[in-house]
Design a protein around this motif. Sequence first.
Motif, PDB file in Angstrom:
ATOM      1  N   TYR A 136       0.667  -3.098  -0.807  1.00 35.57           N
ATOM      2  CA  TYR A 136      -0.215  -4.236  -0.558  1.00 35.57           C
ATOM      3  C   TYR A 136       0.543  -5.491  -0.172  1.00 35.57           C
ATOM      4  CZ  TYR A 136      -3.411  -1.098  -2.909  1.00 35.57           C
ATOM      5  OH  TYR A 136      -4.145  -0.003  -3.260  1.00 35.57           O
ATOM      6  N   ILE A 137       1.817  -5.564  -0.517  1.00 36.01           N
ATOM      7  CA  ILE A 137       2.543  -6.805  -0.249  1.00 36.01           C
ATOM      8  C   ILE A 137       3.466  -6.652   0.955  1.00 36.01           C
ATOM      9  CG2 ILE A 137       4.154  -8.503  -1.194  1.00 36.01           C
ATOM     10  CD1 ILE A 137       1.371  -8.478  -2.493  1.00 36.01           C
ATOM     11  N   PHE A 138       4.273  -5.589   0.967  1.00 36.85           N
ATOM     12  CA  PHE A 138       5.292  -5.499   2.007  1.00 36.85           C
ATOM     13  C   PHE A 138       4.831  -4.766   3.255  1.00 36.85           C
ATOM     14  CE2 PHE A 138       8.177  -5.977  -1.745  1.00 36.85           C
ATOM     15  CZ  PHE A 138       8.537  -7.269  -1.422  1.00 36.85           C
ATOM     16  N   ASN A 139       4.015  -3.734   3.089  1.00 35.80           N
ATOM     17  CA  ASN A 139       3.816  -2.867   4.238  1.00 35.80           C
ATOM     18  C   ASN A 139       2.389  -2.668   4.701  1.00 35.80           C
ATOM     19  OD1 ASN A 139       6.556  -2.463   3.801  1.00 35.80           O
ATOM     20  ND2 ASN A 139       6.426  -0.545   4.896  1.00 35.80           N
ATOM     21  N   GLY A 140       1.515  -3.575   4.339  1.00 37.27           N
ATOM     22  CA  GLY A 140       0.158  -3.490   4.846  1.00 37.27           C
ATOM     23  C   GLY A 140      -0.459  -2.106   4.774  1.00 37.27           C
ATOM     24  N   TRP A 141      -0.657  -1.606   3.571  1.00 38.04           N
ATOM     25  CA  TRP A 141      -1.429  -0.381   3.333  1.00 38.04           C
ATOM     26  C   TRP A 141      -0.758   0.906   3.806  1.00 38.04           C
ATOM     27  CZ3 TRP A 141      -4.454  -4.315   1.876  1.00 38.04           C
ATOM     28  CH2 TRP A 141      -5.484  -4.030   0.999  1.00 38.04           C
TER      29      TRP A 141
END
Lengths: 391, 333
Positions: A79-84
């Motif tokens: 959820y923070i670094f890699n968009g799902w």
Amino acid sequence: MSHHEEYVEAPGKLITRTTVTLALIVCAAFAVIAYRYIFGIGPISNLSDGYPWGVWLAYDVSLGTAFACGGYALAFLCYIFNGWKYHPMIRSAVVASMFGYALAGFSVLVDIGRYWNAYGFFVPSRWQPNSVMFEVALCVMAYTVILIIEFAPSLLEKIATFKSPLLSGIAEFILPKLDKAMIFIIALGMTLPTMHQSSLGSLLYITGHKLHPLWQTGALPLLFVTNAMLLGFSIVVFESSLSALGFKRPYEYEALEIARFIPIVAIFWLAVRFIDLIIRGQVVAMFTSGFHSVFFWAEIILIVTATVRFLRKPGPKAAFYTALMMCFGGGFYRMSVYLIGFNPGDEWNVYFPSIPEAMITYGLIALEILGYILLARLLKQLPKPHAKGAH
Amino acid sequence: MKSTRRTFIKAAAVGAGAAALTPVLAHAADHAPSFNPDEVGMLYDSTLCVGCKACVYSCRKANFERDENARRKKDMFSPLRNSEADFVLTAEDALETRWVDVYDLDYRTKNIIKMYNDPDTGEFAFVKRQCMHCNAPGCVSACPVKAMTKDHVTGVVEYDRGKCIGCRYCQLACPFNIPAYEWHKPLARIIKCELCRKSYYDDQKSYFEKYEQPACCDACPAKAVIYGKRADLLEEAKRRIAENPGRYVDKVYGEFDYGGTNVLYISKVDFNKLGMPDLPNYSYATKSEKLQHTIYTTIAHVPVAPVVLYATLATIAVTHRAKRNKNDKGGRS
Ligand code: SF4
Ligand code: SF4
Ligand code: SF4
């Protein structure tokens, strides 16, 4: 918008030789627990006034919740670094985390001597914000609730397929609402472990000279939260390799990508560990502490080897072994802080868990694995197998 | 996405760095302990102690016996057998005459006399061990539910079993290893000296309420342990040392150790040999609280770091979700 096409149930029957064996171990443990409630902690454990915390806290709580940090570490990635990107892996990680935390909570109830007073945590006049234990307890309880909410969709999806129109109606009604709110729950699910995983380290800070200088430091919270992240990633990689094997599913290639983050976290952890030792002037102690040096180096060497192994030749096999070694190395660190590095003085026999004590711990581990297998087979938990490369 | 990631890493690094490294680098300042003038305590003079264990016996009677038992004929009771503790007593323990041979502080006694004896040098001394009633007690700082509290007028560290959850963190946190746990009982409690302020039984008065003295000080025939205001006791201790320089180590144990304790010791034999730990001039509890409060600095009762962390994480996650939803509509999987 629903994501549940991303997940499938695990194939296989519920009653197998593995699940029955696990169930038997669980039963044995519960017999010991019953004995503990009737006769007290003393008769079944090797705990003493000098070593009041044993394997239940060191393993089931300190290490168990770190192994249950898969959901936490993965949430950060997803959820923070890699968009799902790694979303398909989240569910099985959340289930494992939920079990880990619920059982840690359960083993605390076995461990504390005056459990009937535990409601005190909800009585504001008894709150004691100076106590690290207070922070850990509230945070862990809150996080367990969060994990249950994060897990709820897979259960609701199952209910939605039920024949009864009332039940399936309710499920259909809740699901989209939950889906919308979920992101705020998830953010909480990243904040709370950051707090209590660091505090699990701070817990031992107050023991002062009772904890060996190789481990006693003000950096304990930072080391513990990083260690939780490390173990979280490792356990996700390890579990998905293993469940690929156990449930006879194709290898999950996301696992390999997640494994790439392990060395990064490991190097950061090692840097903090050594800088702290140097600042505190404990360089010589690394070599001269005898028994403690052995455990110190076991922890360091495992983590370094694991890191190097993956960096040199990244691949599914390296990912598996790196994850496994990290689990041991990171685990040694936590056990050392809670047990091996702890020495209250010479008046007490050095603590080593008794057989019934260990049996309770084994039983809880068995319960965790059993629950994971059963849930994976009943509800849609695992990522849908896909052709290589496609996301 | 790049930019949010970078901002996050920056925010996280600043947050984590500030929170975790400050206490590592900043050593706890050694500030002189502050005691209020009415705080009480005890002074134990090892050179006066004759090792008769009258204090152990009277402590035991004062704290573990029902009043009616105390009035019974002697041959009708053993202090141990009448306590609730006889569950795990060995045959030896149960022998009335030997009950004072409890090896160390445990659930059976709040007070113990130990002996130091070096056969080579002939050095020899007794030491009395019980709770030190620390200025910044580890047990109080550790207890999550305020079952251990320090009375701010008297300085006495008391235990409330009605609140205690039995987590035993106080045992872990006490540098003197004082609190004991009733391991043999299914419904156990913590046992520790409360300067005779509380009875083991809810329905009877404490020794202090009855006699305005702790039982051990009351009983001591040699006046080796005396009760009083801490300030007076400290003065007395220093006077004794000054008057007989050869007779004492030039140190009042507890004046500064662990941030100061309300119970003070003077001795001829090195305190280490008597089993008193070598402690810094600050309490570990003070340091631990400092670490905890640095991480959880609060503004108007709101812990800043977790709230900021939550807000940051939620914002980034929501942004990502919005982006993903848009992509989904655009036809990408
Ligand atoms: S000696 Fe131990 S039990 Fe007594 S007040 Fe100090 S920390 Fe608490
Ligand atoms: S055992 Fe009881 S008194 Fe000790 S820290 Fe836990 S709750 Fe507090
Ligand atoms: S003050 Fe009371 S409880 Fe404490 S050691 Fe003396 S007699 Fe025992």
